[in-house]
Write a protein that holds these residues in place. Structure first.
Motif, short mmCIF file in Angstrom:
data_model
loop_
_atom_site.label_atom_id
_atom_site.label_comp_id
_atom_site.label_asym_id
_atom_site.label_seq_id
_atom_site.Cartn_x
_atom_site.Cartn_y
_atom_site.Cartn_z
N TRP A 14 17.01 -36.98 3.42
CA TRP A 14 16.97 -36.07 2.70
C TRP A 14 15.68 -35.28 2.43
CZ3 TRP A 14 20.32 -37.43 -2.34
CH2 TRP A 14 21.60 -37.75 -1.80
N ARG A 15 14.58 -35.87 2.34
CA ARG A 15 13.31 -35.56 2.05
C ARG A 15 13.00 -34.56 3.11
NH1 ARG A 15 8.89 -36.36 -1.30
NH2 ARG A 15 6.84 -36.07 -0.37
N ALA A 16 13.22 -34.87 4.49
CA ALA A 16 12.72 -34.10 5.66
C ALA A 16 13.56 -32.89 5.71
CB ALA A 16 13.00 -34.98 6.76
N ARG A 17 14.87 -32.99 5.27
CA ARG A 17 15.61 -31.77 5.25
C ARG A 17 15.11 -30.75 4.17
NH1 ARG A 17 20.81 -32.09 7.78
NH2 ARG A 17 21.77 -30.65 6.25
N ILE A 18 15.16 -31.51 3.10
CA ILE A 18 14.44 -30.56 1.96
C ILE A 18 13.22 -29.72 2.23
CG2 ILE A 18 13.67 -30.47 -0.79
CD1 ILE A 18 15.93 -32.49 -1.02
N ALA A 140 16.02 -28.40 15.81
CA ALA A 140 16.34 -29.55 16.86
C ALA A 140 15.24 -30.62 16.62
CB ALA A 140 16.32 -28.88 18.19
N GLU A 141 14.33 -30.01 16.47
CA GLU A 141 12.85 -31.20 16.12
C GLU A 141 13.19 -31.83 14.98
OE1 GLU A 141 9.55 -32.84 17.55
OE2 GLU A 141 10.74 -31.08 18.30
N LEU A 142 13.64 -30.90 13.65
CA LEU A 142 14.24 -31.94 12.63
C LEU A 142 15.05 -32.88 12.89
CD1 LEU A 142 13.85 -31.92 9.48
CD2 LEU A 142 15.52 -30.23 9.42
N GLY A 143 15.96 -32.48 13.58
CA GLY A 143 17.10 -33.40 14.09
C GLY A 143 16.45 -34.47 14.72
N ARG A 144 15.70 -34.38 15.78
CA ARG A 144 15.21 -35.61 16.34
C ARG A 144 14.13 -36.52 15.33
NH1 ARG A 144 14.67 -32.30 20.88
NH2 ARG A 144 12.74 -31.38 20.29
N LEU A 145 13.53 -35.95 14.38
CA LEU A 145 12.63 -36.66 13.44
C LEU A 145 13.76 -37.23 12.44
CD1 LEU A 145 9.97 -34.08 11.95
CD2 LEU A 145 9.54 -36.20 13.12
#
Length: 149
Positions: A14-18, A140-145
């Motif tokens: 959640w934190r990464a997405r926010i 895509a990078e966020l998805g990998r993370l």
């Protein structure tokens, strides 16, 4: 934990997405180059960013304070995130949810939304030991993370 949204997303995701949403919403140059000119693909549109900000977290319904100690480190982060959510959603509600990016970016309250997002983005990035001035990551990078760590 009554009243929490049902979700299978762990807190750090959640934190990464926010953070990703706040990052994109905090950078006018990025917005012009990516959302206005239909420029670079791979980053989603403005609606995607707003969804990442409030979709899983329900931050459009209640305060980020609810997540202090999990998604957010402290009250200062929560206050900054709440301010950004409030400012961004104010413009979204005035302009309409499916308006073109130019309608949001051209709205007189948008610079205030960008400023609030920038403050929140900066605080979260620095607290995570990352450079707040780095460009936003493609989705895509966020998805990998945020894939299984």
């Amino acid at each position: 934990m009554g009243g929490m949204p049902p979700s299978d997303l762990p807190w750090w995701r959640w934190r990464a997405r926010i953070r990703s949403a706040l990052h994109m919403l905090s950078d006018p140059g990025f917005q012009r180059g990516t959302w206005l000119d239909g420029g670079r693909g791979g980053y989603g549109d403005l609606s995607d960013a707003v969804y990442r900000l409030v979709g899983d977290s329900w931050l459009d319904r209640w305060s980020a304070e609810k997540y202090v100690g999990s998604v957010f480190r402290d009250s200062a982060e929560a206050v900054a995130v709440d301010a950004a959510v409030l400012r961004v959603l104010l413009v979204v509600h005035k302009v309409g949810e499916d308006a073109p990016a130019a309608a949001y970016l051209g709205h007189p309250d948008w610079p205030e939304a960008v400023r609030a997002a920038r403050e929140a983005h900066h605080r979260l990035a620095v607290n995570d030991g990352e450079d707040p001035e780095a460009p936003p990551l493609p989705l895509a990078e966020l998805g990998r993370l945020t894939a299984r760590a």
